[in-house]
Each structure stands twice: as structure tokens, then as C-alpha cells.
Design a protein around this motif. Structure first.
Motif, PDB file in Angstrom:
ATOM      1  N   ARG A   1       4.480   3.839   3.156  1.00  0.00           N
ATOM      2  CA  ARG A   1       4.221   2.585   2.269  1.00  0.00           C
ATOM      3  C   ARG A   1       4.104   1.516   3.521  1.00  0.00           C
ATOM      4  NH1 ARG A   1       8.554   2.682  -1.037  1.00  0.00           N
ATOM      5  NH2 ARG A   1       7.355   3.344  -2.701  1.00  0.00           N
ATOM      6  N   GLU A   2       3.264   0.518   3.184  1.00  0.00           N
ATOM      7  CA  GLU A   2       2.645  -0.484   3.998  1.00  0.00           C
ATOM      8  C   GLU A   2       3.035  -1.883   3.184  1.00  0.00           C
ATOM      9  OE1 GLU A   2      -0.946   0.248   5.576  1.00  0.00           O
ATOM     10  OE2 GLU A   2      -0.490   1.635   7.176  1.00  0.00           O
TER      11      GLU A   2
ATOM     12  N   HIS B   1       0.745  -1.163   0.142  1.00  0.00           N
ATOM     13  CA  HIS B   1       0.051   0.054  -0.049  1.00  0.00           C
ATOM     14  C   HIS B   1       1.050   1.232  -0.067  1.00  0.00           C
ATOM     15  CE1 HIS B   1      -3.666  -2.126   2.138  1.00  0.00           C
ATOM     16  NE2 HIS B   1      -3.453  -2.650   0.853  1.00  0.00           N
ATOM     17  N   ASP B   2       0.847   2.092  -1.071  1.00  0.00           N
ATOM     18  CA  ASP B   2       1.501   3.330  -0.953  1.00  0.00           C
ATOM     19  C   ASP B   2       0.592   4.261  -0.934  1.00  0.00           C
ATOM     20  OD1 ASP B   2       4.533   2.823  -1.978  1.00  0.00           O
ATOM     21  OD2 ASP B   2       3.390   1.662  -3.632  1.00  0.00           O
ATOM     22  N   ILE B   3       0.584   5.052   0.447  1.00  0.00           N
ATOM     23  CA  ILE B   3      -0.467   5.971   0.740  1.00  0.00           C
ATOM     24  C   ILE B   3      -0.071   7.314   0.615  1.00  0.00           C
ATOM     25  CG2 ILE B   3      -1.864   6.420   3.020  1.00  0.00           C
ATOM     26  CD1 ILE B   3      -1.215   3.459   3.883  1.00  0.00           C
TER      27      ILE B   3
ATOM     28  N   ILE C   1      -4.680   5.501  -1.768  1.00  0.00           N
ATOM     29  CA  ILE C   1      -3.930   4.337  -1.553  1.00  0.00           C
ATOM     30  C   ILE C   1      -3.634   3.343  -2.975  1.00  0.00           C
ATOM     31  CG2 ILE C   1      -3.588   2.367  -0.295  1.00  0.00           C
ATOM     32  CD1 ILE C   1      -5.438   3.864   1.802  1.00  0.00           C
TER      33      ILE C   1
ATOM     34  N   VAL D   1      -2.348   0.189  -4.638  1.00  0.00           N
ATOM     35  CA  VAL D   1      -2.404  -1.290  -3.871  1.00  0.00           C
ATOM     36  C   VAL D   1      -1.777  -1.903  -5.140  1.00  0.00           C
ATOM     37  CG1 VAL D   1      -3.349  -3.273  -3.076  1.00  0.00           C
ATOM     38  CG2 VAL D   1      -4.584  -1.019  -2.813  1.00  0.00           C
TER      39      VAL D   1
END
Length: 97
Positions: free
Chosen positions: A91-92, A5-7, A47, A49
């Protein structure tokens, strides 16, 4: 499997613009899954994905992207000024079990 996930927390009025830009830019990517915007929680979030088989595939995708000079040039041109649309980002990376 790895999900990334790029937030981005956007400036007011820019979330839908940034979401559209990301969707256009990532349309030809095999790893790209979707772009999401907030419905609840923190406002003005976008976000992006992506999915990868593993962390090695994630790293390789970055390396491959950097090697393709023509694609990088096109991306820089289309993404020019996108930094002005958001305030912060993160980023997650998740492992799917």
C-alpha cells in the motif's frame, strides 16, 4: 487530499479477474476512484486507487467498514478465495499538494 494505492502482484492469468472483482466490490464506495492494471513495468499488477480528504478520513473509513457487519459479511463472501489470485501486495499513501 490523500490518495491510496493498494497494489497487488497477481499470479499469471489472474490480474484481470482480480481487477474486475475489486471494481465490483468498490462500486458503492465514495472513496473509490479506479482500478488500474499494468501497461509497462512489473507484470500482473492490479492497483486499486482511493481518495480521502485526509488521513483521519482514511482511518475512519476502515472503522466504519468494520462496524457494518452486514456489509462485511457480504464482502467476505464475494471476496472468498481472492488470496489465491495474487502473490504479494503493498500500500502506498500519497499527499496531494
Amino acid at each position: 487530499m490523500i490518495v491510496v494505492h493498494d497494489i497487488f502482484v497477481c499470479k499469471p492469468g489472474n490480474a484481470s479477474k482480480l481487477a474486475k472483482l475489486f471494481k465490483e466490490m468498490m462500486a458503492d464506495s465514495d472513496e473509490f476512484v479506479e482500478v488500474m492494471t499494468d501497461v509497462t513495468g512489473q507484470y500482473n499488477r492490479v492497483i486499486m486507487v482511493s481518495k480521502f480528504d485526509n488521513l483521519t478520513a482514511y482511518e475512519k473509513s476502515w472503522e466504519d467498514q468494520m462496524k457494518d457487519e452486514e456489509k462485511m459479511k457480504m464482502m467476505k463472501e464475494k471476496m472468498a478465495g481472492y488470496h489465491e489470485m495474487y502473490l504479494t501486495g503493498s500500500r502506498e499513501i500519497f499527499r496531494i499538494w
